[in-house]
Design a protein around this motif. Structure first.
Motif, short mmCIF file in Angstrom:
data_model
loop_
_atom_site.label_atom_id
_atom_site.label_comp_id
_atom_site.label_asym_id
_atom_site.label_seq_id
_atom_site.Cartn_x
_atom_site.Cartn_y
_atom_site.Cartn_z
N THR A 166 0.83 -1.22 0.00
CA THR A 166 0.00 0.00 0.00
C THR A 166 0.85 1.26 0.00
N GLY A 167 2.16 1.11 0.08
CA GLY A 167 3.04 2.27 0.11
C GLY A 167 2.94 3.10 -1.16
N GLY A 168 2.83 4.40 -1.00
CA GLY A 168 2.80 5.30 -2.15
C GLY A 168 1.43 5.53 -2.75
N LEU A 169 0.40 4.83 -2.30
CA LEU A 169 -0.94 5.01 -2.87
C LEU A 169 -1.43 6.44 -2.67
N VAL A 170 -1.08 7.04 -1.54
CA VAL A 170 -1.57 8.39 -1.24
C VAL A 170 -1.08 9.42 -2.26
N ASN A 171 0.05 9.16 -2.89
CA ASN A 171 0.60 10.13 -3.83
C ASN A 171 -0.30 10.32 -5.06
N TYR A 172 -1.04 9.29 -5.43
CA TYR A 172 -1.96 9.43 -6.56
C TYR A 172 -3.04 10.45 -6.25
N CYS A 173 -3.40 10.56 -5.00
CA CYS A 173 -4.41 11.55 -4.60
C CYS A 173 -3.82 12.96 -4.59
N ARG A 174 -2.68 13.10 -3.97
CA ARG A 174 -2.06 14.41 -3.85
C ARG A 174 -1.67 14.99 -5.21
N ASN A 175 -1.36 14.14 -6.18
CA ASN A 175 -0.87 14.61 -7.47
C ASN A 175 -1.97 15.08 -8.42
N ILE A 176 -3.23 14.93 -8.03
CA ILE A 176 -4.33 15.40 -8.88
C ILE A 176 -4.32 16.93 -8.94
N GLU A 177 -4.45 17.45 -10.12
CA GLU A 177 -4.42 18.90 -10.30
C GLU A 177 -5.49 19.59 -9.45
N GLY A 178 -5.09 20.62 -8.72
CA GLY A 178 -6.02 21.38 -7.89
C GLY A 178 -6.18 20.85 -6.48
N VAL A 179 -5.70 19.66 -6.21
CA VAL A 179 -5.82 19.06 -4.88
C VAL A 179 -4.74 19.61 -3.97
N GLU A 180 -5.13 20.00 -2.76
CA GLU A 180 -4.19 20.50 -1.76
C GLU A 180 -3.70 19.40 -0.83
N VAL A 181 -4.58 18.45 -0.52
CA VAL A 181 -4.20 17.37 0.41
C VAL A 181 -4.69 16.03 -0.14
N GLY A 182 -3.78 15.07 -0.20
CA GLY A 182 -4.13 13.70 -0.55
C GLY A 182 -4.14 12.85 0.70
#
Length: 331
Positions: free
Chosen positions: A247-263
């Motif tokens: 599960t490591g690194g899954l959170v980065n896909y959220c944070r990398n979305i354009e316009g997103v401040e927090v993943g």
């Protein structure tokens, strides 16, 4: 409590003045924790010291290229019947991140705490905490210099791995001139940067891909699309044939979305326990949120474990993020 900060020279003297050490890093260790723990081992060997290096739980197998990896003792399957008077903890953002290891400490044990997290409250007898450092490995490099040990390929590889992983491959904003200067010096000892990057940053397991596929189906946007999150349910591990490491690194896909401040990723690693990972851009200090919820970390990368259901965990995180962003969760 504000920790009493010590110097690299004091840390080096601690290593020189004891004969046998317990060396540990934080639970669920990453590249900096593992590289730093084994880097300490490399220093102690040169100083002619004895040691036992442990962790509460498994260390990710992707770090098995590091020297002395096979000596990392998993206390959950290999309990240790010994106590130590000298302990070195690396990369532990707070005392709880060491795990359940207090039973291994002697009654008068001295603890050297080497760390770079701003949430560290100075739980050691000696606290070498530098929040300006990109990685604990960066601090350890200076300790090695102060201790007068010789750099070789093994020590260089451990420290380089910590630097590489905690700077995201030298891409994050914590990549300073000092970090790059150290990395440049370490390459002179035979470190192969392409091979280390491949092992630590590029290569993933098939189970990770299967877990990613499941996790992305749960993607949620909230807080006026400033927050993106994914959820991993306990049963997903069996469906994907995955372990916690996958599960490591899954959170980065959220944070990398354009316009997103927090993943955010919510991982139900066991029934009744949710591991929360937070990654931020600029508007939110997620270390403050993690600390509020019993965890810690950095302004842009932090985490915690919340006891309770996924719904409970999300409610607490949504409330804290709403206050930090000044918007409702839209839920």
């Amino acid at each position: 409590m504000k920790p009493n900060l010590n110097t690299v020279e004091e840390a080096a003297r601690f290593m020189q003045s004891h004969d046998r050490f317990l060396v540990l890093s934080h639970v669920n260790p990453d590249g900096d924790a593992t590289g730093s723990a084994l880097g300490v081992v490399m220093i102690l060997e040169q100083l002619g010291k004895e040691y036992v290096v442990v962790n509460e739980g498994e260390t990710p197998v992707k770090f098995n290229f590091l020297p002395r990896f096979e000596q990392l003792r998993n206390l959950s399957t290999q309990p240790l019947d010994e106590t130590f008077e000298a302990v070195i903890a690396v990369d532990c953002a707070d005392e709880s991140r060491m795990g359940d290891v207090r039973s291994l400490f002697g009654s008068g044990a001295a603890l050297l705490n080497i760390d770079h997290h701003p949430t560290n409250d100075g739980f050691g007898s000696i606290n070498l905490i530098r929040t300006d450092a990109a990685a604990t490995a960066e601090i350890l490099y200076d300790v090695a210099v102060a201790a007068g040990v010789s750099f070789n390929e093994e020590l260089a590889l451990c420290i380089y791995t910590g630097l590489l992983t905690d700077t995201g491959g030298f891409r994050y904003s914590n990549t300073s001139p000092h970090v790059m200067e150290i990395a440049s010096q370490l390459l002179r000892y035979g470190v192969k940067p392409g091979e280390v990057a491949e092992r630590c940053l590029e290569e993933i397991t098939l189970a990770h891909v299967k877990m990613l596929r499941l996790a992305l189906q749960s993607l949620e946007m909230s807080h006026e699309n400033l927050v993106a999150s994914i959820t991993v349910h306990f049963e997903d591990f069996a469906q994907a044939g995955a372990g916690r490491d996958d599960t490591g690194g899954l959170v980065n896909y959220c944070r990398n979305i354009e316009g997103v401040e927090v993943g955010v990723s919510f991982v139900e690693s066991e029934v009744g326990a949710v591991k929360v990972s937070l990654r931020a851009r600029d508007r939110v200090d997620v270390s403050a949120i993690a600390k509020q919820l019993g965890g810690g970390g950095h302004a842009k990368a932090a985490g915690c474990t919340i006891r309770g259901s996924l719904q409970d965990a999300k409610g607490k995180v949504w409330l804290a993020l709403g206050e930090a962003l000044g918007v409702n969760s839209n839920e």
